[in-house]
Design a protein around this motif. Structure first.
Motif, PDB file in Angstrom:
ATOM      1  N   GLN A 343      79.893 -21.788  42.473  1.00 33.67           N
ATOM      2  CA  GLN A 343      79.924 -20.578  41.663  1.00 33.67           C
ATOM      3  C   GLN A 343      79.041 -19.483  42.260  1.00 33.67           C
ATOM      4  OE1 GLN A 343      78.626 -21.248  37.645  1.00 33.67           O
ATOM      5  NE2 GLN A 343      79.120 -19.190  36.936  1.00 33.67           N
ATOM      6  N   PHE A 344      77.970 -19.878  42.971  1.00 34.16           N
ATOM      7  CA  PHE A 344      77.009 -18.901  43.474  1.00 34.16           C
ATOM      8  C   PHE A 344      76.874 -18.930  44.994  1.00 34.16           C
ATOM      9  CE2 PHE A 344      75.540 -19.954  39.130  1.00 34.16           C
ATOM     10  CZ  PHE A 344      75.723 -18.705  38.558  1.00 34.16           C
ATOM     11  N   THR A 345      77.915 -19.305  45.682  1.00 35.22           N
ATOM     12  CA  THR A 345      77.854 -19.373  47.145  1.00 35.22           C
ATOM     13  C   THR A 345      77.681 -17.995  47.787  1.00 35.22           C
ATOM     14  OG1 THR A 345      80.283 -19.343  47.180  1.00 35.22           O
ATOM     15  CG2 THR A 345      79.190 -21.493  47.338  1.00 35.22           C
ATOM     16  N   LYS A 346      78.110 -16.950  47.125  1.00 38.17           N
ATOM     17  CA  LYS A 346      78.006 -15.607  47.686  1.00 38.17           C
ATOM     18  C   LYS A 346      76.677 -14.920  47.383  1.00 38.17           C
ATOM     19  CE  LYS A 346      82.963 -14.621  47.883  1.00 38.17           C
ATOM     20  NZ  LYS A 346      84.049 -13.656  47.523  1.00 38.17           N
ATOM     21  N   VAL A 347      75.842 -15.542  46.553  1.00 41.49           N
ATOM     22  CA  VAL A 347      74.522 -14.974  46.249  1.00 41.49           C
ATOM     23  C   VAL A 347      73.645 -15.045  47.497  1.00 41.49           C
ATOM     24  CG1 VAL A 347      72.449 -15.207  44.847  1.00 41.49           C
ATOM     25  CG2 VAL A 347      74.693 -15.564  43.814  1.00 41.49           C
ATOM     26  N   LYS A 348      73.012 -13.921  47.820  1.00 37.87           N
ATOM     27  CA  LYS A 348      72.229 -13.852  49.056  1.00 37.87           C
ATOM     28  C   LYS A 348      70.785 -14.313  48.882  1.00 37.87           C
ATOM     29  CE  LYS A 348      74.924 -10.093  51.105  1.00 37.87           C
ATOM     30  NZ  LYS A 348      74.889  -8.709  51.656  1.00 37.87           N
ATOM     31  N   GLU A 349      70.251 -14.205  47.660  1.00 41.64           N
ATOM     32  CA  GLU A 349      68.839 -14.556  47.483  1.00 41.64           C
ATOM     33  C   GLU A 349      68.582 -15.042  46.069  1.00 41.64           C
ATOM     34  OE1 GLU A 349      64.742 -12.657  49.108  1.00 41.64           O
ATOM     35  OE2 GLU A 349      65.847 -11.389  47.706  1.00 41.64           O
ATOM     36  N   PHE A 350      67.796 -16.118  45.975  1.00 44.82           N
ATOM     37  CA  PHE A 350      67.323 -16.644  44.701  1.00 44.82           C
ATOM     38  C   PHE A 350      65.800 -16.456  44.684  1.00 44.82           C
ATOM     39  CE2 PHE A 350      71.219 -18.798  45.781  1.00 44.82           C
ATOM     40  CZ  PHE A 350      71.932 -18.823  44.584  1.00 44.82           C
ATOM     41  N   ARG A 351      65.334 -15.609  43.792  1.00 48.48           N
ATOM     42  CA  ARG A 351      63.907 -15.273  43.766  1.00 48.48           C
ATOM     43  C   ARG A 351      63.203 -15.994  42.624  1.00 48.48           C
ATOM     44  NH1 ARG A 351      64.319  -8.662  44.288  1.00 48.48           N
ATOM     45  NH2 ARG A 351      65.271  -8.605  46.370  1.00 48.48           N
ATOM     46  N   PHE A 352      61.997 -16.440  42.905  1.00 48.20           N
ATOM     47  CA  PHE A 352      61.159 -17.075  41.897  1.00 48.20           C
ATOM     48  C   PHE A 352      59.816 -16.344  41.879  1.00 48.20           C
ATOM     49  CE2 PHE A 352      64.290 -20.199  43.061  1.00 48.20           C
ATOM     50  CZ  PHE A 352      64.599 -20.826  41.862  1.00 48.20           C
ATOM     51  N   TYR A 353      59.583 -15.581  40.790  1.00 44.56           N
ATOM     52  CA  TYR A 353      58.310 -14.894  40.599  1.00 44.56           C
ATOM     53  C   TYR A 353      57.400 -15.840  39.830  1.00 44.56           C
ATOM     54  CZ  TYR A 353      60.877 -10.662  41.839  1.00 44.56           C
ATOM     55  OH  TYR A 353      61.642  -9.722  42.482  1.00 44.56           O
TER      56      TYR A 353
END
Length: 418
Positions: A343-353
């Motif tokens: 579902q999220f293969t096209k997401v370029k970045e996963f950010r964790f603040y």
């Protein structure tokens, strides 16, 4: 510098660039302005780009505007008033100086783009009609009597594109009437730690132009009564919305599953969503006197409803309380599965603040759980140190490393403060 050269022999753009480095040093900008005519324009541009007005300096600043052309350099105007609950002042007496001086200020400041009002109660739309160039409006810790007053306020800014209400309370109106003229076509609408009657507000907003022109929205936090109206609003904005920052809170339910209608808050219609940011449950638990449920269920529900193929970034804000709960909740395992899914293969970045101590083990476990994303260079961890800001605005995080203290990207890549 060789004797034959002078400042005037340098390109004007280079001189401006040098003075720009003093943008946060008002004392030296003042000295530069008094040095020579060549320095004057750029010094004034930096010195007066943002002006903060309080009761004690309002008259002095107006006197300066009457004798100097510095008003055309002001792009951001911030007014700060005292709280109305001070016993030594009568009701709303603290804002009388604002209502008295703002009309004159609006005439002397023709290029103001951002107007920010702090602790300003019961604003009158007529006070702001002269600010025709304002594109961004910010109200902080203020009281607006009712939705009709809120509506009139927005209508007084013909060029308005962004409205942000932080720590505000908007009263309920028995009947919300359509304004003349209609409110401008907003592109950004932010509600942060603010209270209003959600049903009547959304019903009215859906009849206005912003419902199909909004590009960015912040809803933090949503509570149970606001979920259904917020869902109707998200459905209405549909393809226009590109950025959503959201958090949800609800009281802790003892020995039962909280009855929260997540299914009414779907992201299915946001087909052009590019940036999705989730706030920290622990941040709101810290700010609220009631016990807040620390569940991550709403994270999973909303991720499951995403249909946008344009999504570029998903971010999560996590504080100490969140890290403690992650190891106990199956919801987090579901979130990890979703992030790793097709579902999220096209997401370029996963950010964790992350604002927490001793998070090395958590980060290591997260890297192992999301090893495929880590190998692809899609994980980014932003370690923050100012818990006041992050707790108060849990879903309004910076979008780049520039505003953070330390940033660790996946594997060997690193980014630090510019």
């Amino acid at each position: 510098m060789p004797p034959a050269m002078s400042w005037n022999s340098l390109p004007l753009e280079l001189g401006d660039r040098i003075i720009d480095h003093l943008h946060d040093d008002p004392a030296n900008l003042k000295h530069c302005a008094l040095t020579c005519r060549t320095f004057l324009r750029c010094s004034r541009f930096n010195r007066f780009r943002t002006v903060i007005i309080k009761e004690r300096n309002a008259v002095k600043f107006l006197q300066l505007l009457r004798t100097s052309p510095v008003g055309r350099f002001v792009h951001t105007l911030i007014t700060i008033t005292r709280s109305t609950n001070m016993p030594s002042f009568g009701p709303y007496s603290n804002v009388l100086w604002v209502e008295k001086h703002l009309p004159e200020l609006s005439k002397a400041l023709p290029f103001v783009r951002t107007l920010e009002m702090q602790r300003y109660d019961t604003p009158r739309a007529s006070t702001f009609t002269g600010f025709t160039s304002v594109e961004s409006l910010v109200f902080k810790n203020s009281l607006i009597s009712n939705i009709n007053q809120y509506r009139d306020l927005l209508c007084s800014f013909p060029s308005l594109r962004s409205a942000r209400f932080q720590g505000c309370m908007i009263g309920k109106s028995d009947q919300v009437t359509s304004p003349e003229p209609k409110i401008p076509s907003l592109r950004t609408l932010d509600f942060i730690l603010s209270q209003l009657d959600p049903l009547s507000f959304v019903e009215w907003l859906l009849t206005q132009p912003p419902s199909d022109t909004l590009e960015r929205m912040t809803l933090s936090p949503l509570q149970k009564p606001t979920i259904a109206p917020a869902g109707s609003l998200l459905k209405a904005v549909g393809t226009s919305l590109g950025e959503l920052r959201i958090s949800i809170i609800f009281p802790h339910a003892q020995d039962s599953i909280p009855d929260v209608p997540y299914d009414q808050l779907s992201l299915e219609d946001l087909t052009n969503l590019e940036f999705l940011s989730f706030g920290s449950p622990a941040a709101h638990a810290k700010l609220n006197p009631i016990h807040i449920d620390m569940s991550f269920s709403w994270y999973a529900f909303m991720l499951e409803s995403v249909t946008s193929r344009c999504l570029q970034t998903i971010s999560f804000s996590l504080m100490t309380g969140d890290i403690d709960e992650v190891t106990k909740l199956s919801d987090w395992e579901r979130i990890i599965q979703l992030l790793s899914s097709s579902q999220f293969t096209k997401v370029k970045e996963f950010r964790f603040y992350i604002l927490a101590d001793g998070i090395e083990e958590f980060v290591s476990d997260l890297r192992r759980s999301l090893s495929a994303l880590d190998e692809a260079g899609k994980l980014a961890f932003y370690y923050t140190y100012d818990d006041t800001l992050k707790a108060e605005f849990p879903t309004v995080q910076c979008s780049s490393a520039r505003d953070e203290g330390v940033v660790e990207h996946s594997r060997s890549q690193r980014r630090t403060r510019d």
